[in-house]
Design an enzyme around this catalytic site. Sequence first.
Site, PDB file in Angstrom:
ATOM      1  N   ASP A  96       0.522  -0.968  -0.407  1.00  0.00           N
ATOM      2  CA  ASP A  96      -0.159   0.026  -0.309  1.00  0.00           C
ATOM      3  C   ASP A  96       1.240   0.979   0.146  1.00  0.00           C
ATOM      4  O   ASP A  96       2.906   1.867   0.091  1.00  0.00           O
ATOM      5  CB  ASP A  96      -1.021  -0.321   1.569  1.00  0.00           C
ATOM      6  CG  ASP A  96      -0.202  -0.667   2.471  1.00  0.00           C
ATOM      7  OD1 ASP A  96       0.931  -0.968   2.364  1.00  0.00           O
ATOM      8  OD2 ASP A  96      -0.956  -0.675   3.476  1.00  0.00           O
ATOM      9  N   ASP A 155      -7.297  -2.343  14.264  1.00  0.00           N
ATOM     10  CA  ASP A 155      -8.480  -2.976  14.018  1.00  0.00           C
ATOM     11  C   ASP A 155      -8.903  -4.085  13.016  1.00  0.00           C
ATOM     12  O   ASP A 155      -9.369  -4.781  12.793  1.00  0.00           O
ATOM     13  CB  ASP A 155      -9.219  -1.216  12.944  1.00  0.00           C
ATOM     14  CG  ASP A 155      -9.054  -1.040  12.219  1.00  0.00           C
ATOM     15  OD1 ASP A 155      -7.568  -2.162  11.311  1.00  0.00           O
ATOM     16  OD2 ASP A 155      -9.359  -0.185  10.946  1.00  0.00           O
ATOM     17  N   HIS A 207      -7.065  -5.386  10.105  1.00  0.00           N
ATOM     18  CA  HIS A 207      -7.167  -4.367   8.775  1.00  0.00           C
ATOM     19  C   HIS A 207      -5.477  -5.693   8.501  1.00  0.00           C
ATOM     20  O   HIS A 207      -4.786  -5.441   9.188  1.00  0.00           O
ATOM     21  CB  HIS A 207      -7.045  -3.308   8.535  1.00  0.00           C
ATOM     22  CG  HIS A 207      -5.858  -2.366   8.830  1.00  0.00           C
ATOM     23  ND1 HIS A 207      -5.523  -0.862   9.418  1.00  0.00           N
ATOM     24  CD2 HIS A 207      -4.610  -2.683   8.928  1.00  0.00           C
ATOM     25  CE1 HIS A 207      -4.664  -0.191   9.669  1.00  0.00           C
ATOM     26  NE2 HIS A 207      -3.899  -1.793   9.623  1.00  0.00           N
ATOM     27  N   GLU A 229      -9.987  -1.868   4.593  1.00  0.00           N
ATOM     28  CA  GLU A 229     -10.024  -1.399   6.452  1.00  0.00           C
ATOM     29  C   GLU A 229     -11.361  -2.528   7.154  1.00  0.00           C
ATOM     30  O   GLU A 229     -11.863  -3.444   5.990  1.00  0.00           O
ATOM     31  CB  GLU A 229     -10.667   0.251   6.682  1.00  0.00           C
ATOM     32  CG  GLU A 229      -9.372   1.210   6.176  1.00  0.00           C
ATOM     33  CD  GLU A 229      -8.522   0.999   7.502  1.00  0.00           C
ATOM     34  OE1 GLU A 229      -8.988   0.278   8.792  1.00  0.00           O
ATOM     35  OE2 GLU A 229      -7.463   2.355   7.602  1.00  0.00           O
TER      36      GLU A 229
HETATM   37  C1  F6R Z   1       1.315  -1.551   6.273  1.00  0.00           C
HETATM   38  C2  F6R Z   1       0.369  -2.340   6.471  1.00  0.00           C
HETATM   39  C3  F6R Z   1      -0.672  -1.916   7.616  1.00  0.00           C
HETATM   40  C4  F6R Z   1       0.215  -2.207   8.657  1.00  0.00           C
HETATM   41  C5  F6R Z   1      -0.601  -1.923  10.105  1.00  0.00           C
HETATM   42  C6  F6R Z   1       0.353  -2.152  11.300  1.00  0.00           C
HETATM   43  O1  F6R Z   1       1.761  -1.056   4.824  1.00  0.00           O
HETATM   44  O2  F6R Z   1       0.010  -2.925   5.891  1.00  0.00           O
HETATM   45  O3  F6R Z   1      -2.010  -3.057   7.757  1.00  0.00           O
HETATM   46  O4  F6R Z   1       0.886  -3.790   8.603  1.00  0.00           O
HETATM   47  O5  F6R Z   1      -1.278  -1.008   9.976  1.00  0.00           O
HETATM   48  O6  F6R Z   1       1.028  -1.376  11.126  1.00  0.00           O
HETATM   49  P1  F6R Z   1       2.526  -0.836  12.481  1.00  0.00           P
HETATM   50  O7  F6R Z   1       3.160  -2.134  11.743  1.00  0.00           O
HETATM   51  O8  F6R Z   1       3.161  -0.183  12.603  1.00  0.00           O
HETATM   52  O9  F6R Z   1       1.226  -1.064  14.069  1.00  0.00           O
END
Ligand code: F6R
Length: 260
Positions: free
Chosen positions: A67, A136, A138, A143
């Site tokens: 992403d 959450d 994801h 989301e």
């Molecule tokens: C980032 C991504 C997100 C993160 C998630 C956790 O490329 O795809 O899904 O993996 O938001 O983020 P952290 O590791 O910062 O807690």
Amino acid sequence: MEVIICPTYADMSRAAAREVANVLYAKPNAVLGMATGSTPLGLYQELVRMHREEGLDFSQVTTFNLDEYVGLSPQHEQSYHFFMHENFFKHVNIPPQNVYIPSGTTNNYKAFCEWYERRIKEVGGIDIQILGIGSDGHIAFNEPGSSLMSRTRLKTLAKPTIDDNARFFAQREDVPIYAITMGVGTILEARELILLANGKKKAHAVAEAVEGPVTSMITASALQLHPAATVFLDTEAAAELKMRDYYQWIQKNKPGAPRT
Ligand code: F6R
């Protein structure tokens, strides 16, 4: 789904890096799916160490990132382009032309997303996809409510995600509210999935994803549908799992291991 509970974040990162390295040893021109965020930093550091000290070679590797924020240029310090370059790409020998990251600045998002999906197929699909999990539930920026068959597309971020990511920006208002993200359906097509999670802030989402029902409300629960998904956790992230002892028993007693 395999669940591996490691004593510390460092152990979790090393275990996940070994999994990625094994894919590379078996297939030097593997296609890797990359994630950003704080979770995979230790994994990237370990892969860089293996590259420097053990000669782990990335010269034939292709990568696709999950992403990117909409509106941030690749030079922006909070863009995922910048993150990947600083934390991984500049330390290993992946040819720059083999690196794919969604564009946050294209003027035609729909066409870009279709092209991104096409490129993944053209290079033969993703061999191993690295994933983190949001509080959450994801994966990537899928989301709650994202279709479990969704493809790469433009998404509005949920408020909890904006709150979580505000720590990286000067103020909450600076966090982009849109992202381009691979879909859950795109992710499920990778041959192998590894999801990493550490810290107690993730414990609830992890328990929902691993032991709850498969639901678009927790898109990480879609990993239950994948034939080769492994979840790497530290003890804090594993804290709310009901079947913790069972996962540890399975780890100790894999087929072929001496009976303990
Ligand atoms: C980032 C991504 C997100 C993160 C998630 C956790 O490329 O795809 O899904 O993996 O938001 O983020 P952290 O590791 O910062 O807690």
